[in-house]
Design an enzyme around this catalytic site. Structure first.
Site, mmCIF file in Angstrom:
data_model
loop_
_atom_site.group_PDB
_atom_site.id
_atom_site.type_symbol
_atom_site.label_atom_id
_atom_site.label_comp_id
_atom_site.label_asym_id
_atom_site.label_seq_id
_atom_site.Cartn_x
_atom_site.Cartn_y
_atom_site.Cartn_z
ATOM 1 N NE ARG A 35 -4.267 -1.618 1.746
ATOM 2 C CZ ARG A 35 -5.183 -2.064 2.584
ATOM 3 N NH1 ARG A 35 -4.985 -1.978 3.880
ATOM 4 N NH2 ARG A 35 -6.297 -2.575 2.142
ATOM 5 C CE LYS A 198 -21.686 -16.624 6.670
ATOM 6 N NZ LYS A 198 -22.002 -15.798 7.817
ATOM 7 N N GLY A 354 -9.813 -9.412 -0.386
ATOM 8 C CA GLY A 354 -8.723 -9.933 0.437
ATOM 9 C C GLY A 354 -8.311 -11.349 0.119
ATOM 10 N N GLY A 377 -13.262 -4.063 0.101
ATOM 11 C CA GLY A 377 -14.601 -3.566 0.402
ATOM 12 C C GLY A 377 -15.052 -2.503 -0.589
HETATM 13 P P1 AMP Z 1 -15.221 -14.542 1.565
HETATM 14 O O1 AMP Z 1 -14.583 -13.753 2.663
HETATM 15 O O2 AMP Z 1 -16.696 -14.588 1.620
HETATM 16 O O3 AMP Z 1 -14.671 -14.179 0.196
HETATM 17 O O4 AMP Z 1 -14.798 -16.059 1.848
HETATM 18 C C1 AMP Z 1 -13.486 -16.507 1.807
HETATM 19 C C2 AMP Z 1 -13.391 -17.755 2.613
HETATM 20 O O5 AMP Z 1 -14.254 -18.724 2.085
HETATM 21 C C3 AMP Z 1 -12.008 -18.373 2.592
HETATM 22 O O6 AMP Z 1 -11.445 -18.255 3.860
HETATM 23 C C4 AMP Z 1 -12.270 -19.827 2.233
HETATM 24 O O7 AMP Z 1 -11.580 -20.731 3.064
HETATM 25 C C5 AMP Z 1 -13.759 -19.975 2.448
HETATM 26 N N1 AMP Z 1 -14.321 -21.056 1.616
HETATM 27 C C6 AMP Z 1 -14.152 -21.227 0.311
HETATM 28 N N2 AMP Z 1 -14.791 -22.341 -0.107
HETATM 29 C C7 AMP Z 1 -15.383 -22.880 0.967
HETATM 30 C C8 AMP Z 1 -16.171 -24.048 1.172
HETATM 31 N N3 AMP Z 1 -16.467 -24.878 0.156
HETATM 32 N N4 AMP Z 1 -16.607 -24.291 2.423
HETATM 33 C C9 AMP Z 1 -16.304 -23.466 3.436
HETATM 34 N N5 AMP Z 1 -15.564 -22.348 3.298
HETATM 35 C C10 AMP Z 1 -15.099 -22.059 2.079
#
Ligand code: AMP
Length: 396
Positions: A35, A198, A354, A377
């Protein structure tokens, strides 16, 4: 878009909001200077014009004044990156700061103390913003990472400068251009890869881009909400039961808009959330009870690579699986490699968020994609179609 390149800073004091929210180790040393390096072109342009620079930033999430979050810890790294000595002052408003700003000469750099030592910063306090504004003659916003926040130094401050005395920094301009290009002017076919844990955190992005892109590859934990909504058996995989209808609505909207949505067809299923779990490859919609999908499977990887290689523009946000664990990193790595290959063939690839940035670093693909966004974000909110306070404030 008016940037520092459209202004002459000779004998001017530029007040630059930078994003120096860098990671520090236990010894309070900077572990990643990305950064700081990213702000260098803007700072150099102003100094080369014969101006002086006042840098303001936040660091971490302090509750009031807290030595641990002092920006004094980053001074040696800033000096190393910029190749020159800088001045540091242990406050960001008040008499001492006003004096230091007043005495600043052309070619000099002054770094102010962490803005978030004052709760007024996050509260977007007008009087606090005005005190900051008085320190310089031109306001430059180069902090894309906080552009989605209506804080005192990122947005409120801009009202104290007229149109001639405020502009975007070069990093901020590059970020905005890259995202606007992908959303509005990109060379087709355009593919968005959306992954991560999610659906709920990416739903607005998917809704906004659905009629702007040709294909969307959905992976990671969020894919299972779609698969279950379509009637699939997902075992113990991650799911958001209250988003099943929303998932179906998205699939329907995609059909109407003729946007192809690619869900995983097979997965690496595990009997526990652990790197030493037993695993097997199964169809994504036929996962046995007690097993959970933690990565996309080999047939999905081939399909994803096929879509990516056929794309001229690629947006990537979110991993395909639990890439932090070696056993479940393959889907994310292969996707990254396909994006690198497509980029080498002339495609434009934008990576943000991230976890995807962490994945790109882990798989040593940093120099093989076209652009890596510094603001997760802020990028997500732009992709959601929202107006960002930090951008709007400069345009007003
Ligand atoms: P996000 O912050 O929503 O982009 O989610 C990222 C996180 O999702 C990472 O830490 C991954 O380990 C997790 N992730 C990816 N695929 C899966 C999965 N199939 N089941 C559970 N967690 C997951």
């Amino acid at each position: 878009m008016k940037t520092v390149n459209d202004c002459n800073f000779n004998n001017k004091k530029a007040l630059i909001r930078v994003d120096f929210n860098v990671p520090l180790n236990n010894e309070l040393k900077v572990t990643d200077a990305t950064r700081i390096k990213a702000a260098k072109p803007t700072i150099e342009k102003i100094l080369n014009d014969g101006g002086s620079v006042i840098l303001m930033s936040h660091l971490g999430r302090p509750k009031g004044k807290d030595e641990k979050y002092s920006l004094k810890h980053i001074v040696p790294t800033v000096e190393k990156v910029l190749g020159k000595k800088i001045k540091f002052i242990d406050d960001c408003i008040g008499e001492k700061v006003e004096k230091a700003a007043k005495n600043l000469k052309s070619g000099e750099i002054l770094l102010l103390e962490n803005l978030r030592f004052y709760p007024e910063e996050k509260a977007g306090d007008k009087a606090f913003a005005e005190k900051l504004a008085e320190l310089g003659n031109v306001y430059v916003n180069d902090a894309f990472g906080t552009a989605h926040r209506a804080h005192a130094s990122t947005a409120v401050i801009a009202q104290f400068f007229d149109k001639e005395h405020k502009c975007f920094g070069l990093l901020m301009a590059k970020e905005i251009e890259a995202i606007n290009y992908v959303l509005n002017n990109a060379k087709k076919p355009v593919t968005a890869v959306i992954g991560g844990a999610k659906v709920s955190s990416k739903i607005d992005v998917i809704n906004n881009i659905i009629d702007k892109v040709d294909s969307i590859i959905i992976g990671g934990g969020m894919a299972f909400t779609f698969i279950k909504a379509k009637g699939g058996k997902i075992g113990n995989s991650l799911v958001e039961e209250d988003k099943l209808d929303l998932a179906l609505a998205i699939l329907e909207k995609a059909k109407q808009k003729k946007t192809r949505i690619h869900l995983p067809i097979d997965v690496v299923a595990a009997d526990k959330f652990s790197n030493d779990a037993n695993t097997m490859i199964v169809d994504a919609d036929d996962i046995p009870d007690g097993w959970m999908g933690l990565d996309v499977g080999p047939r999905t990887n081939v399909g994803n690579a096929f879509v990516i290689i056929g794309s001229n523009t690629i947006l990537w946000n979110g991993p395909m699986g639990v890439f932090e664990m070696e056993k479940f990193e393959t889907g994310t790595r292969e996707l990254g490699n396909a994006i690198a290959d497509a980029t080498a063939e002339g495609a434009f690839s934008l990576v943000g968020g991230g976890d995807s940035v962490a994945a790109v670093k882990k798989f040593k693909l940093t120099n093989k994609v076209s652009y890596i966004s510094t603001g997760g974000g802020a990028m997500l909110e732009m992709l959601e179609g929202k107006k960002l306070p930090g951008i709007e404030a400069i345009l007003m």
